[in-house]
Design a protein around this motif. Structure first.
Motif, PDB file in Angstrom:
ATOM      1  N   ALA A  29     -14.515  27.344  16.565  1.00  0.00           N
ATOM      2  CA  ALA A  29     -15.293  28.574  16.727  1.00  0.00           C
ATOM      3  C   ALA A  29     -16.754  28.394  16.355  1.00  0.00           C
ATOM      4  O   ALA A  29     -17.606  29.200  16.752  1.00  0.00           O
ATOM      5  N   SER A  30     -17.071  27.336  15.617  1.00  0.00           N
ATOM      6  CA  SER A  30     -18.447  27.137  15.143  1.00  0.00           C
ATOM      7  C   SER A  30     -19.287  26.247  16.052  1.00  0.00           C
ATOM      8  O   SER A  30     -20.496  26.115  15.835  1.00  0.00           O
ATOM      9  N   GLN A  31     -18.659  25.634  17.045  1.00  0.00           N
ATOM     10  CA  GLN A  31     -19.424  24.721  17.895  1.00  0.00           C
ATOM     11  C   GLN A  31     -20.526  25.482  18.629  1.00  0.00           C
ATOM     12  O   GLN A  31     -20.272  26.485  19.287  1.00  0.00           O
ATOM     13  N   GLY A  32     -21.743  25.008  18.486  1.00  0.00           N
ATOM     14  CA  GLY A  32     -22.886  25.708  19.064  1.00  0.00           C
ATOM     15  C   GLY A  32     -23.418  26.808  18.174  1.00  0.00           C
ATOM     16  O   GLY A  32     -24.297  27.564  18.582  1.00  0.00           O
ATOM     17  N   GLY A  33     -22.915  26.885  16.947  1.00  0.00           N
ATOM     18  CA  GLY A  33     -23.321  27.970  16.057  1.00  0.00           C
ATOM     19  C   GLY A  33     -24.555  27.686  15.234  1.00  0.00           C
ATOM     20  O   GLY A  33     -25.028  28.568  14.517  1.00  0.00           O
ATOM     21  N   VAL A  34     -25.071  26.469  15.317  1.00  0.00           N
ATOM     22  CA  VAL A  34     -26.243  26.122  14.524  1.00  0.00           C
ATOM     23  C   VAL A  34     -26.993  24.991  15.224  1.00  0.00           C
ATOM     24  O   VAL A  34     -26.387  24.138  15.874  1.00  0.00           O
ATOM     25  N   SER A  35     -28.298  25.017  15.118  1.00  0.00           N
ATOM     26  CA  SER A  35     -29.111  23.927  15.656  1.00  0.00           C
ATOM     27  C   SER A  35     -29.232  22.847  14.585  1.00  0.00           C
ATOM     28  O   SER A  35     -29.940  23.021  13.590  1.00  0.00           O
ATOM     29  N   GLN A  39     -28.114  19.051  18.147  1.00  0.00           N
ATOM     30  CA  GLN A  39     -27.473  20.060  18.977  1.00  0.00           C
ATOM     31  C   GLN A  39     -28.225  21.381  18.863  1.00  0.00           C
ATOM     32  O   GLN A  39     -28.821  21.686  17.832  1.00  0.00           O
ATOM     33  N   GLN A  40     -28.182  22.158  19.921  1.00  0.00           N
ATOM     34  CA  GLN A  40     -28.848  23.448  19.954  1.00  0.00           C
ATOM     35  C   GLN A  40     -27.831  24.576  19.864  1.00  0.00           C
ATOM     36  O   GLN A  40     -26.736  24.486  20.420  1.00  0.00           O
ATOM     37  N   ALA A  41     -28.199  25.632  19.177  1.00  0.00           N
ATOM     38  CA  ALA A  41     -27.311  26.784  19.049  1.00  0.00           C
ATOM     39  C   ALA A  41     -27.068  27.422  20.409  1.00  0.00           C
ATOM     40  O   ALA A  41     -27.961  27.474  21.253  1.00  0.00           O
ATOM     41  N   ALA A  42     -25.849  27.888  20.610  1.00  0.00           N
ATOM     42  CA  ALA A  42     -25.467  28.528  21.873  1.00  0.00           C
ATOM     43  C   ALA A  42     -24.931  29.917  21.596  1.00  0.00           C
ATOM     44  O   ALA A  42     -24.366  30.188  20.537  1.00  0.00           O
ATOM     45  N   GLY A  43     -25.095  30.794  22.565  1.00  0.00           N
ATOM     46  CA  GLY A  43     -24.711  32.183  22.372  1.00  0.00           C
ATOM     47  C   GLY A  43     -23.221  32.416  22.268  1.00  0.00           C
ATOM     48  O   GLY A  43     -22.790  33.439  21.759  1.00  0.00           O
ATOM     49  N   ALA A  44     -22.409  31.454  22.734  1.00  0.00           N
ATOM     50  CA  ALA A  44     -20.962  31.671  22.765  1.00  0.00           C
ATOM     51  C   ALA A  44     -20.285  31.425  21.426  1.00  0.00           C
ATOM     52  O   ALA A  44     -19.121  31.785  21.247  1.00  0.00           O
ATOM     53  N   ALA A  45     -20.976  30.842  20.477  1.00  0.00           N
ATOM     54  CA  ALA A  45     -20.352  30.508  19.201  1.00  0.00           C
ATOM     55  C   ALA A  45     -19.945  31.770  18.443  1.00  0.00           C
ATOM     56  O   ALA A  45     -20.713  32.727  18.348  1.00  0.00           O
ATOM     57  N   LYS A  46     -18.743  31.770  17.883  1.00  0.00           N
ATOM     58  CA  LYS A  46     -18.244  32.904  17.111  1.00  0.00           C
ATOM     59  C   LYS A  46     -18.652  32.819  15.646  1.00  0.00           C
ATOM     60  O   LYS A  46     -18.790  33.833  14.967  1.00  0.00           O
ATOM     61  N   VAL A  47     -18.812  31.596  15.158  1.00  0.00           N
ATOM     62  CA  VAL A  47     -19.197  31.376  13.762  1.00  0.00           C
ATOM     63  C   VAL A  47     -20.592  30.767  13.753  1.00  0.00           C
ATOM     64  O   VAL A  47     -20.805  29.688  14.300  1.00  0.00           O
ATOM     65  N   ARG A  48     -21.546  31.473  13.145  1.00  0.00           N
ATOM     66  CA  ARG A  48     -22.932  31.020  13.146  1.00  0.00           C
ATOM     67  C   ARG A  48     -23.305  30.427  11.792  1.00  0.00           C
ATOM     68  O   ARG A  48     -22.770  30.800  10.758  1.00  0.00           O
TER      69      ARG A  48
END
Length: 339
Positions: A29-35, A39-48
Protein backbone atom coordinates in the motif's frame (compact mmCIF):
# COMPACT_ATOMS: atom_id res chain seq x y z
CA UNK A 1 5.37 -29.13 28.11
CA UNK A 2 7.35 -26.14 26.78
CA UNK A 3 6.09 -23.28 24.63
CA UNK A 4 7.09 -25.02 21.40
CA UNK A 5 4.75 -27.97 21.96
CA UNK A 6 1.81 -26.28 23.66
CA UNK A 7 -0.87 -23.79 22.84
CA UNK A 8 1.66 -21.12 23.72
CA UNK A 9 3.69 -22.12 20.68
CA UNK A 10 0.69 -21.67 18.42
CA UNK A 11 -0.05 -18.31 20.07
CA UNK A 12 3.48 -17.12 19.35
CA UNK A 13 3.14 -18.27 15.76
CA UNK A 14 -0.17 -16.43 15.43
CA UNK A 15 1.39 -13.18 16.63
CA UNK A 16 4.27 -13.54 14.20
CA UNK A 17 2.18 -14.28 11.11
CA UNK A 18 -0.21 -11.42 11.93
CA UNK A 19 2.74 -9.04 12.04
CA UNK A 20 4.14 -10.41 8.77
CA UNK A 21 0.77 -10.18 7.03
CA UNK A 22 0.33 -6.60 8.20
CA UNK A 23 3.81 -5.59 7.08
CA UNK A 24 3.40 -7.20 3.66
CA UNK A 25 0.12 -5.39 3.07
CA UNK A 26 1.46 -2.06 4.33
CA UNK A 27 4.50 -2.41 2.08
CA UNK A 28 2.31 -2.87 -0.98
CA UNK A 29 0.00 0.00 0.00
CA UNK A 30 2.97 2.34 0.47
CA UNK A 31 4.56 1.94 -2.95
CA UNK A 32 4.67 5.38 -4.53
CA UNK A 33 3.85 7.00 -1.20
CA UNK A 34 7.08 8.94 -0.84
CA UNK A 35 9.72 10.48 -3.07
CA UNK A 36 12.90 8.69 -2.02
CA UNK A 37 15.63 6.41 -3.32
CA UNK A 38 15.12 7.62 -6.89
CA UNK A 39 11.36 7.06 -6.85
CA UNK A 40 8.65 9.69 -7.19
CA UNK A 41 5.47 9.82 -5.16
CA UNK A 42 2.34 8.70 -6.99
CA UNK A 43 -1.27 9.56 -6.37
CA UNK A 44 -2.41 5.94 -6.09
CA UNK A 45 -0.50 5.18 -2.89
CA UNK A 46 -2.72 4.49 0.13
CA UNK A 47 0.05 4.96 2.70
CA UNK A 48 2.00 8.21 2.41
CA UNK A 49 5.33 9.12 3.90
CA UNK A 50 8.19 6.89 5.08
CA UNK A 51 7.13 3.38 6.12
CA UNK A 52 9.66 1.34 8.11
CA UNK A 53 9.03 -2.40 8.05
CA UNK A 54 9.95 -4.96 10.70
CA UNK A 55 9.77 -7.92 8.31
CA UNK A 56 12.06 -10.68 9.56
CA UNK A 57 12.12 -9.42 13.15
CA UNK A 58 8.76 -10.83 14.25
CA UNK A 59 10.14 -13.24 16.84
CA UNK A 60 11.36 -10.45 19.11
CA UNK A 61 8.08 -8.62 19.83
CA UNK A 62 6.16 -11.91 19.85
CA UNK A 63 8.46 -13.54 22.38
CA UNK A 64 8.74 -10.50 24.64
CA UNK A 65 5.18 -9.18 24.63
CA UNK A 66 3.74 -12.61 25.39
CA UNK A 67 4.77 -11.90 28.99
CA UNK A 68 3.29 -8.42 29.26
CA UNK A 69 0.02 -7.22 30.73
CA UNK A 70 -2.21 -4.47 29.44
CA UNK A 71 -1.11 -2.35 32.41
CA UNK A 72 2.56 -2.66 31.45
CA UNK A 73 3.98 0.16 29.33
CA UNK A 74 5.83 -0.16 26.06
CA UNK A 75 7.84 2.30 23.96
CA UNK A 76 8.83 1.63 20.40
CA UNK A 77 10.82 2.88 17.43
CA UNK A 78 10.11 4.14 13.92
CA UNK A 79 9.87 0.41 13.05
CA UNK A 80 7.06 -0.26 15.48
CA UNK A 81 4.14 -2.04 13.80
CA UNK A 82 5.14 -5.42 15.21
CA UNK A 83 5.56 -4.10 18.75
CA UNK A 84 2.14 -2.45 18.60
CA UNK A 85 0.36 -5.58 17.42
CA UNK A 86 2.18 -7.83 19.87
CA UNK A 87 1.15 -5.54 22.75
CA UNK A 88 -2.50 -6.10 21.83
CA UNK A 89 -3.44 -3.07 19.76
CA UNK A 90 -6.24 -3.39 17.22
CA UNK A 91 -4.92 -4.27 13.76
CA UNK A 92 -7.68 -2.51 11.85
CA UNK A 93 -7.30 0.76 13.72
CA UNK A 94 -3.58 0.66 13.04
CA UNK A 95 -4.18 0.18 9.33
CA UNK A 96 -6.57 3.13 9.41
CA UNK A 97 -3.82 5.19 11.05
CA UNK A 98 -1.37 4.28 8.30
CA UNK A 99 -3.96 5.34 5.75
CA UNK A 100 -4.28 8.70 7.52
CA UNK A 101 -7.94 8.14 8.33
CA UNK A 102 -10.00 9.64 11.15
CA UNK A 103 -10.67 6.18 12.62
CA UNK A 104 -6.99 5.50 13.23
CA UNK A 105 -5.47 5.39 16.71
CA UNK A 106 -4.36 8.99 16.44
CA UNK A 107 -7.01 10.31 14.11
CA UNK A 108 -4.73 9.87 11.12
CA UNK A 109 -2.21 12.39 12.46
CA UNK A 110 0.47 9.99 13.63
CA UNK A 111 0.82 7.64 10.72
CA UNK A 112 3.28 4.77 10.73
CA UNK A 113 6.03 6.36 12.84
CA UNK A 114 3.91 7.80 15.64
CA UNK A 115 1.32 5.17 16.48
CA UNK A 116 0.21 5.10 20.10
CA UNK A 117 -2.53 3.24 21.92
CA UNK A 118 -2.60 4.05 25.61
CA UNK A 119 -5.47 1.61 26.14
CA UNK A 120 -3.02 -1.28 25.81
CA UNK A 121 -0.04 0.52 27.33
CA UNK A 122 1.57 1.33 23.99
CA UNK A 123 3.06 4.78 24.65
CA UNK A 124 4.13 5.34 21.09
CA UNK A 125 6.35 4.62 18.15
CA UNK A 126 8.91 7.34 17.58
CA UNK A 127 10.51 8.79 14.49
CA UNK A 128 13.65 9.89 16.34
CA UNK A 129 16.30 7.21 16.81
CA UNK A 130 16.80 6.46 20.54
CA UNK A 131 14.01 8.83 21.62
CA UNK A 132 11.95 6.00 23.10
CA UNK A 133 14.66 5.21 25.65
CA UNK A 134 14.25 8.27 27.92
CA UNK A 135 10.48 8.10 27.50
CA UNK A 136 10.53 4.51 28.76
CA UNK A 137 12.70 5.47 31.72
CA UNK A 138 10.31 8.29 32.56
CA UNK A 139 7.37 5.91 32.40
CA UNK A 140 9.15 3.37 34.59
CA UNK A 141 10.07 6.06 37.10
CA UNK A 142 6.41 7.11 37.21
CA UNK A 143 5.41 3.50 37.86
CA UNK A 144 7.82 3.35 40.78
CA UNK A 145 6.80 6.70 42.27
CA UNK A 146 3.10 5.91 41.92
CA UNK A 147 3.62 2.41 43.36
CA UNK A 148 2.01 0.68 40.36
CA UNK A 149 2.39 -2.77 41.87
CA UNK A 150 4.73 -4.89 39.81
CA UNK A 151 3.92 -3.29 36.45
CA UNK A 152 6.94 -2.72 34.23
CA UNK A 153 7.97 -0.78 31.14
CA UNK A 154 9.52 -2.43 28.09
CA UNK A 155 11.61 -0.34 25.72
CA UNK A 156 12.34 -1.58 22.19
CA UNK A 157 15.21 0.06 20.31
CA UNK A 158 17.58 -0.79 17.49
CA UNK A 159 21.33 -1.30 17.40
CA UNK A 160 21.79 2.11 15.80
CA UNK A 161 20.34 3.72 18.93
CA UNK A 162 23.18 2.57 21.16
CA UNK A 163 25.52 5.07 19.49
CA UNK A 164 23.33 8.00 20.46
CA UNK A 165 23.37 9.87 23.76
CA UNK A 166 19.90 8.91 25.02
CA UNK A 167 21.00 5.27 25.29
CA UNK A 168 23.66 6.09 27.87
CA UNK A 169 21.46 8.59 29.69
CA UNK A 170 18.48 6.23 29.89
CA UNK A 171 20.43 3.21 31.11
CA UNK A 172 22.29 5.30 33.67
CA UNK A 173 19.05 6.78 35.05
CA UNK A 174 17.37 3.37 35.15
CA UNK A 175 20.29 1.83 37.05
CA UNK A 176 20.77 4.69 39.51
CA UNK A 177 17.08 4.65 40.48
CA UNK A 178 16.60 0.86 40.10
CA UNK A 179 13.65 1.31 37.76
CA UNK A 180 11.32 -1.47 36.56
CA UNK A 181 12.32 -1.35 32.90
CA UNK A 182 13.35 -4.03 30.44
CA UNK A 183 15.45 -2.68 27.58
CA UNK A 184 15.17 -4.77 24.40
CA UNK A 185 17.75 -4.17 21.67
CA UNK A 186 16.54 -5.46 18.31
CA UNK A 187 19.99 -5.82 16.78
CA UNK A 188 19.08 -6.09 13.09
CA UNK A 189 22.64 -5.30 11.94
CA UNK A 190 21.73 -2.12 10.01
CA UNK A 191 21.44 1.54 11.01
CA UNK A 192 19.39 3.08 8.20
CA UNK A 193 21.66 2.45 5.18
CA UNK A 194 24.89 1.76 7.10
CA UNK A 195 26.02 -1.54 8.59
CA UNK A 196 26.10 -1.12 12.36
CA UNK A 197 29.12 -3.30 13.09
CA UNK A 198 31.89 -1.17 11.58
CA UNK A 199 30.68 1.98 13.35
CA UNK A 200 30.10 0.43 16.78
CA UNK A 201 33.00 0.12 19.20
CA UNK A 202 33.16 -2.86 21.51
CA UNK A 203 30.72 -5.76 21.73
CA UNK A 204 27.48 -3.82 21.39
CA UNK A 205 24.37 -3.32 23.49
CA UNK A 206 24.79 -6.10 26.04
CA UNK A 207 28.42 -5.23 26.78
CA UNK A 208 27.56 -1.56 27.27
CA UNK A 209 24.68 -2.45 29.60
CA UNK A 210 26.90 -4.67 31.72
CA UNK A 211 29.50 -1.90 31.95
CA UNK A 212 26.77 0.09 33.73
CA UNK A 213 25.97 -2.78 36.10
CA UNK A 214 22.80 -3.75 34.24
CA UNK A 215 22.47 -7.50 33.74
CA UNK A 216 22.15 -8.36 30.05
CA UNK A 217 21.21 -11.48 28.12
CA UNK A 218 22.04 -12.08 24.48
CA UNK A 219 19.71 -14.31 22.50
CA UNK A 220 19.04 -15.52 18.94
CA UNK A 221 16.34 -13.03 17.99
CA UNK A 222 15.09 -15.22 15.14
CA UNK A 223 14.27 -18.09 17.53
CA UNK A 224 10.95 -17.13 19.09
CA UNK A 225 11.20 -19.85 21.73
CA UNK A 226 14.62 -18.65 22.85
CA UNK A 227 13.33 -15.07 23.00
CA UNK A 228 10.23 -16.21 24.89
CA UNK A 229 12.29 -18.13 27.46
CA UNK A 230 14.82 -15.34 28.02
CA UNK A 231 12.12 -12.68 28.21
CA UNK A 232 10.17 -14.73 30.78
CA UNK A 233 13.15 -14.74 33.13
CA UNK A 234 14.03 -11.08 32.63
CA UNK A 235 10.44 -9.85 32.97
CA UNK A 236 10.06 -11.83 36.20
CA UNK A 237 13.28 -10.32 37.56
CA UNK A 238 12.17 -6.79 36.73
CA UNK A 239 8.71 -7.42 38.24
CA UNK A 240 10.38 -8.77 41.34
CA UNK A 241 12.19 -5.50 42.00
CA UNK A 242 15.64 -6.46 40.70
CA UNK A 243 15.94 -3.25 38.71
CA UNK A 244 16.56 -2.78 35.00
CA UNK A 245 17.56 -5.59 32.64
CA UNK A 246 18.57 -5.71 28.99
CA UNK A 247 17.73 -8.29 26.33
CA UNK A 248 20.04 -8.19 23.31
CA UNK A 249 18.21 -9.97 20.47
CA UNK A 250 20.28 -10.69 17.36
CA UNK A 251 18.01 -10.59 14.33
CA UNK A 252 18.11 -9.24 10.77
CA UNK A 253 16.28 -6.52 8.87
CA UNK A 254 15.11 -8.24 5.69
CA UNK A 255 13.78 -5.11 3.98
CA UNK A 256 15.45 -1.81 3.24
CA UNK A 257 15.38 1.14 5.59
CA UNK A 258 11.96 2.20 4.29
CA UNK A 259 9.49 0.29 2.14
CA UNK A 260 10.67 1.86 -1.13
CA UNK A 261 14.35 1.24 -0.37
CA UNK A 262 15.67 -1.70 -2.39
CA UNK A 263 18.79 -1.83 -0.19
CA UNK A 264 21.17 -1.94 -3.12
CA UNK A 265 23.97 -1.09 -0.67
CA UNK A 266 23.66 -4.55 0.88
CA UNK A 267 25.52 -7.66 -0.31
CA UNK A 268 22.87 -9.99 -1.83
CA UNK A 269 24.69 -12.96 -0.33
CA UNK A 270 24.18 -11.49 3.15
CA UNK A 271 20.44 -11.24 2.58
CA UNK A 272 20.25 -14.74 1.14
CA UNK A 273 22.02 -16.13 4.20
CA UNK A 274 19.72 -14.23 6.54
CA UNK A 275 16.62 -15.57 4.81
CA UNK A 276 17.73 -19.08 5.72
CA UNK A 277 16.98 -18.21 9.35
CA UNK A 278 13.58 -16.61 8.74
CA UNK A 279 11.85 -16.71 12.14
CA UNK A 280 8.42 -17.68 10.84
CA UNK A 281 9.71 -20.56 8.73
CA UNK A 282 11.83 -21.74 11.68
CA UNK A 283 8.87 -21.62 14.03
CA UNK A 284 6.62 -23.45 11.61
CA UNK A 285 9.18 -26.21 11.22
CA UNK A 286 9.60 -26.50 14.97
CA UNK A 287 5.87 -26.74 15.58
CA UNK A 288 5.44 -29.35 12.85
CA UNK A 289 8.21 -31.41 14.43
CA UNK A 290 6.45 -31.05 17.79
CA UNK A 291 3.27 -32.55 16.39
CA UNK A 292 1.21 -29.51 15.45
CA UNK A 293 -0.59 -30.24 12.18
CA UNK A 294 0.10 -28.36 8.97
CA UNK A 295 -3.63 -27.73 8.69
CA UNK A 296 -3.62 -25.93 12.03
CA UNK A 297 -0.73 -23.70 11.01
CA UNK A 298 -2.25 -23.06 7.58
CA UNK A 299 -5.47 -21.98 9.27
CA UNK A 300 -3.55 -19.53 11.47
CA UNK A 301 -1.82 -18.05 8.42
CA UNK A 302 -5.04 -17.80 6.41
CA UNK A 303 -6.83 -16.13 9.31
CA UNK A 304 -4.07 -13.52 9.53
CA UNK A 305 -4.26 -12.73 5.82
CA UNK A 306 -8.06 -12.53 5.96
CA UNK A 307 -7.86 -10.17 8.95
CA UNK A 308 -5.45 -7.91 7.12
CA UNK A 309 -7.54 -7.95 3.92
CA UNK A 310 -10.57 -6.87 5.94
CA UNK A 311 -8.53 -4.13 7.61
CA UNK A 312 -7.38 -2.83 4.22
CA UNK A 313 -10.94 -2.59 2.98
CA UNK A 314 -12.12 -0.85 6.15
CA UNK A 315 -9.21 1.60 6.08
CA UNK A 316 -9.80 2.42 2.42
CA UNK A 317 -13.47 3.18 3.07
CA UNK A 318 -12.93 5.06 6.33
CA UNK A 319 -13.49 8.85 6.44
CA UNK A 320 -10.71 11.40 6.25
CA UNK A 321 -10.22 13.65 9.29
CA UNK A 322 -12.21 16.88 9.32
CA UNK A 323 -10.16 19.97 8.47
CA UNK A 324 -10.84 21.28 11.95
CA UNK A 325 -8.92 18.38 13.44
CA UNK A 326 -5.72 20.15 12.42
CA UNK A 327 -6.32 22.56 15.31
CA UNK A 328 -6.78 19.88 17.98
CA UNK A 329 -4.08 18.08 19.97
CA UNK A 330 -1.89 21.17 19.83
CA UNK A 331 -0.91 23.69 22.46
CA UNK A 332 -2.05 27.29 22.71
CA UNK A 333 -0.38 29.86 24.92
CA UNK A 334 -3.27 32.29 24.44
CA UNK A 335 -4.08 35.17 22.11
CA UNK A 336 -4.49 32.76 19.23
CA UNK A 337 -0.82 31.76 19.18
CA UNK A 338 -0.54 28.06 18.44
CA UNK A 339 2.58 26.00 18.95
Amino acid sequence: MDSSTSGAGEALYRTMVRIRAFENAAETASQGGVSAYGQQAAGAAKVRGPLHLSTGQEAVPAGVCAHLRTSDYLTSTHRGHGHTLAKGADLTRMMCELFGKATGFNGGKGGSMHIADFSVGMLGANGVVAAGLPIAVGAAHAQKLMKKGDDITVCFFGDGAINRGPFLEALNWARVYELPVLFVCEDNRWSATTASGPMTAGDGASARAMSMDIAATQVDGNDVFAVHEAAARLVNEVRGGAGPRLLHALTYRVKGHVSVDLAAYRDPAELAAALQTDPIARTRGHLLSAGVSAATLDAIENAARDEVDTALAIADAAPWPDAGAAFTDVQTIGAGQWH
